[in-house]
Design an enzyme around this catalytic site. Structure first.
Site, mmCIF file in Angstrom:
data_model
loop_
_atom_site.group_PDB
_atom_site.id
_atom_site.type_symbol
_atom_site.label_atom_id
_atom_site.label_comp_id
_atom_site.label_asym_id
_atom_site.label_seq_id
_atom_site.Cartn_x
_atom_site.Cartn_y
_atom_site.Cartn_z
ATOM 1 C CB SER A 64 -17.518 29.957 31.981
ATOM 2 O OG SER A 64 -18.796 29.576 31.567
ATOM 3 C CE LYS A 67 -20.731 31.320 29.620
ATOM 4 N NZ LYS A 67 -20.945 30.298 30.600
ATOM 5 C CE1 TYR A 192 -20.527 29.966 25.548
ATOM 6 C CE2 TYR A 192 -21.405 27.775 25.162
ATOM 7 C CZ TYR A 192 -21.013 28.767 26.034
ATOM 8 O OH TYR A 192 -21.106 28.558 27.396
ATOM 9 C CE1 TYR A 244 -20.064 29.324 35.559
ATOM 10 C CE2 TYR A 244 -18.902 28.209 37.336
ATOM 11 C CZ TYR A 244 -19.017 28.548 36.003
ATOM 12 O OH TYR A 244 -18.072 28.111 35.118
ATOM 13 C CB VAL A 262 -17.069 23.695 33.930
ATOM 14 C CG1 VAL A 262 -18.307 24.354 34.519
ATOM 15 C CG2 VAL A 262 -17.153 23.636 32.419
HETATM 16 N N1 GLU Z 1 -18.694 25.227 27.623
HETATM 17 C C1 GLU Z 1 -19.376 25.194 28.884
HETATM 18 C C2 GLU Z 1 -20.870 25.203 28.675
HETATM 19 O O1 GLU Z 1 -21.341 25.957 27.908
HETATM 20 C C3 GLU Z 1 -18.942 26.350 29.711
HETATM 21 C C4 GLU Z 1 -19.566 26.331 31.064
HETATM 22 C C5 GLU Z 1 -18.749 26.955 32.126
HETATM 23 O O2 GLU Z 1 -17.526 26.920 32.139
HETATM 24 O O3 GLU Z 1 -19.402 27.494 33.022
HETATM 25 O O4 GLU Z 1 -21.584 24.453 29.281
#
Ligand code: GLU
Length: 308
Positions: A64, A67, A192, A244, A262
């Site tokens: 993430s 992002k 993504y 989160y 994650v």
């Molecule tokens: N590639 C992961 C997903 O989309 C990233 C989630 C994360 O790191 O929060 O579930």
């Protein structure tokens, strides 16, 4: 410098006490193979000097944390207004992969770019004739921000997520059915998933953070890599939504705009002072690196980093 190195070593030792607790993410099968005992704490100051403790050169998928790079890339290519017509700016209080608000929010836009639905919607804004081209823009930015022109993504993790990422797939199709995203859903997901699978070390995460701490200017080259508006946007969103559904508690206990992934990484930006990277793949129940948060709490207290 010596004082700062000691604080970093102490943060590492402090966080080590929680090794053995939490577990690597397993919903992406390949991530469950990560070594839960890897731990690292790094700081890059605004002269571009990096101080490190622990497994600072071990590469892991940024997940993430991508992002942030996706958002920077989309704003640079499409502009602020176009991007934020497809995604909101409000925290959710829901888990990162929650689908529920896509149905209940009046305009069906995902609430912010730091949750999966939002990041997928922002990914779909990045122009390009092919998914390779769109991912190329994201990877290029990741390379610029880390200063590593050879940065690449992990094929196994990418394939593992691509095979099993049905919740993300469901969200993406739902967003297309409500007109939030357009075009080929599988291509957007592919972009993504590849972005989430970009490999970087803890040292490199702290270098990305240092650029954002330095108002978008690379501390090494003096080059403006990210425009100031994007810096303000990503720092604000990291603060309100970056950890989160633990973002509120983290703001109080750490107070550093941060983004976790994650894969076990956390990128922390202390505006005008430093970039921080911490890494340990064992996660808490919210999906944040358990030892990583402990290290951030320690650094925040000892170095008085809270922006609040
Ligand atoms: N590639 C992961 C997903 O989309 C990233 C989630 C994360 O790191 O929060 O579930």
């Amino acid at each position: 410098m010596l004082y700062l190195q000691k604080q970093i070593d102490d943060a590492y030792e402090y966080a080590r006490q929680w090794l053995g607790q939490g577990a690597p993410a397993s919903y992406i099968p390949e991530l469950s193979k990560a070594n839960p005992n890897h731990l690292s704490v790094c700081i890059t100051d605004l002269t571009g000097h990096t101080l490190a403790s622990g497994d600072s050169d071990v590469r892991f998928t940024i997940q993430s944390i991508a992002k942030v790079i996706i958002l920077i890339t989309a704003i640079a290519q499409r502009g602020y207004d176009a991007v934020f017509s497809k995604v909101g700016m409000e925290p959710t209080g829901d888990p990162f992969n929650s689908i529920i608000r896509l149905e209940t929010m009046r305009n069906r836009r995902p609430l912010n770019p730091m949750i999966n639905a939002g990041a997928i919607s922002v990914t779909a804004c990045i122009p390009g004739g092919s998914p390779e081209e769109r991912f190329g823009y994201i990877l290029e930015n990741a390379r610029l921000l880390t200063g590593d022109g050879a940065l690449d993504y992990d094929r196994k993790v990418y394939q593992s997520e691509s095979r099993t990422g049905d919740t993300n797939r469901a969200m993406a199709y739902m967003m297309r059915s409500s007109g939030v995203i357009e075009g080929n859903v599988e291509e957007h997901l592919d972009t993504y998933f590849k972005a989430c699978s970009i490999l970087a070390s803890c040292r490199q995460i702290s270098r990305i953070a240092a650029v954002l701490a330095n108002n978008g200017v690379c501390p090494d080259t003096g080059r403006q890599l990210v425009d100031p508006l994007s810096v303000k946007v990503v720092r604000s969103l990291m603060c309100t939504c970056g950890m989160y559904d633990e973002s509120g508690r983290y703001a109080i206990h750490v107070g550093v705009p941060s983004k976790s992934g994650v894969g076990g990484g956390i990128l922390g930006v202390v505006p005008g002072r430093m970039g921080i990277g911490v890494f340990c793949p064992a996660l808490d129940e919210k999906g944040n690196s358990l030892c990583g948060i402990k290290a951030m709490e320690y650094l925040s207290e000892k170095l008085e980093l809270s922006i609040f």
